[in-house]
Scaffold this active site. Sequence first.
Site, PDB file in Angstrom:
ATOM      1  N   ASP A  65       0.819  -1.042   0.010  1.00 41.39           N
ATOM      2  CA  ASP A  65      -0.056  -0.078  -0.014  1.00 41.39           C
ATOM      3  C   ASP A  65       0.886   1.184   0.016  1.00 41.39           C
ATOM      4  O   ASP A  65       2.149   1.041   0.273  1.00 41.39           O
ATOM      5  CB  ASP A  65      -0.880   0.052   1.090  1.00 41.39           C
ATOM      6  CG  ASP A  65      -2.313   0.557   1.122  1.00 41.39           C
ATOM      7  OD1 ASP A  65      -2.373   1.712   0.363  1.00 41.39           O
ATOM      8  OD2 ASP A  65      -3.327   0.205   1.203  1.00 41.39           O
ATOM      9  N   GLY A  91       4.453   1.237  -1.789  1.00 41.25           N
ATOM     10  CA  GLY A  91       4.256   1.311  -3.284  1.00 41.25           C
ATOM     11  C   GLY A  91       2.753   1.709  -3.896  1.00 41.25           C
ATOM     12  O   GLY A  91       1.689   1.568  -2.999  1.00 41.25           O
ATOM     13  N   PHE A 118       0.205   0.904  -6.854  1.00 36.13           N
ATOM     14  CA  PHE A 118      -0.014  -0.116  -7.913  1.00 36.13           C
ATOM     15  C   PHE A 118      -0.169   0.501  -9.217  1.00 36.13           C
ATOM     16  O   PHE A 118      -0.245  -0.316 -10.269  1.00 36.13           O
ATOM     17  CB  PHE A 118      -1.083  -1.232  -7.461  1.00 36.13           C
ATOM     18  CG  PHE A 118      -2.567  -0.423  -7.049  1.00 36.13           C
ATOM     19  CD1 PHE A 118      -3.133   0.322  -7.632  1.00 36.13           C
ATOM     20  CD2 PHE A 118      -3.005  -0.825  -5.843  1.00 36.13           C
ATOM     21  CE1 PHE A 118      -4.318   1.067  -7.260  1.00 36.13           C
ATOM     22  CE2 PHE A 118      -4.342  -0.266  -5.270  1.00 36.13           C
ATOM     23  CZ  PHE A 118      -5.072   0.653  -6.238  1.00 36.13           C
ATOM     24  N   HIS A 156     -13.322  -1.989  -7.353  1.00 37.29           N
ATOM     25  CA  HIS A 156     -14.358  -1.471  -7.750  1.00 37.29           C
ATOM     26  C   HIS A 156     -14.397   0.064  -7.595  1.00 37.29           C
ATOM     27  O   HIS A 156     -15.057   0.971  -8.032  1.00 37.29           O
ATOM     28  CB  HIS A 156     -15.557  -1.800  -6.935  1.00 37.29           C
ATOM     29  CG  HIS A 156     -15.515  -1.349  -5.313  1.00 37.29           C
ATOM     30  ND1 HIS A 156     -16.412  -1.447  -4.605  1.00 37.29           N
ATOM     31  CD2 HIS A 156     -14.469  -1.081  -4.668  1.00 37.29           C
ATOM     32  CE1 HIS A 156     -16.336  -0.791  -3.360  1.00 37.29           C
ATOM     33  NE2 HIS A 156     -14.899  -0.661  -3.233  1.00 37.29           N
TER      34      HIS A 156
END
Length: 337
Positions: free
Chosen positions: A200, A226, A228, A246
Amino acid sequence: MNEQLTPDKILQTGLAFWASKTLLSAVEIGLFSELSRGPESLDRLVGRLGLHPRSARDFLDALVALGFLTRTDDGYSNTPETDLFLDRNKPSYLGGILEMANHRLYPFWSNLTEALRTGQPQNESKFGGPGLFEILYADPSRLKEFLAAMSGISHGANMKIAKTFPWKNYHTFVDVGTAQGDLAVQIVLANPHLRGEGFDLPEVAPILEEYIEVLGVKDRLTFVSGSFFTHDIPPAEVILMGHILHDWDLPTKKMLIRKAFDALPAGGSLVVYEAIIDDDRSENAFGLMMSLNMLIETSGGFDYTGADCIGWMREAGFSSTWVEPLVGPDSMVVGIK
């Protein structure tokens, strides 16, 4: 003869915000935590919670009628459910999601009609402010409240994944968008042979590290900093994404699934879970309304069916896929590389 039609369901749903805000206000003022020590009289609750005498009795009796309090000659008391889940002093507290609903979602949802007509979010970004995640990650206290809320709403599903997924076939995992880390924690608590990483943004690190310290699993969980969007997902035998996809539009969903595929070895698994909408789109009302919440809160996010997710996984290269119910509205979609 046909059963006589009544407007009961229409009225109950149309005015459901009455009951919702009554409960949210009770959580906000700490009523259930106050009653965790035992029954209290009306007068004592008025004084301790700062309630006005005009409103207090109706408020508390409404909570009795709704099933969130009991009332005897000794005074008002929590029900077993509110005592377990809405006392801030217990580790089982899940009121964080209700606190967030009260502070953020309740006012923004008043603009749902505008969102339906414009397709635009109705949060701070509507007026040129930063988006949801920029706001949350800029304020450590608000971020901690949000991550705790995510743990509360996900805890049951996290425990189910930890116990039902075939973990005996694997040794390492990465929880992408790990938040407070409850999914990763539940997995290692239930499977002592596993070692995991929570991936995260760096702002999350102290919150996760505090959580795993309290639960005694810091020797088997590591935080990896990090994004994504700009970094590769750390390699592992199992990659999990809980309540992540979502938040984003379709190209981003597909990009994240592809990144997970690239980070997995042959035989590795991707586990995606959230309030997966049933394929007929007629039963999982929570999942469908969560998708409306993504309309309110994000510029492109939406919830999706199991068939949708399986299609994206197969497009990325996953050869074996299935959907498995978890707890309540949540299901997981699994893809094997």
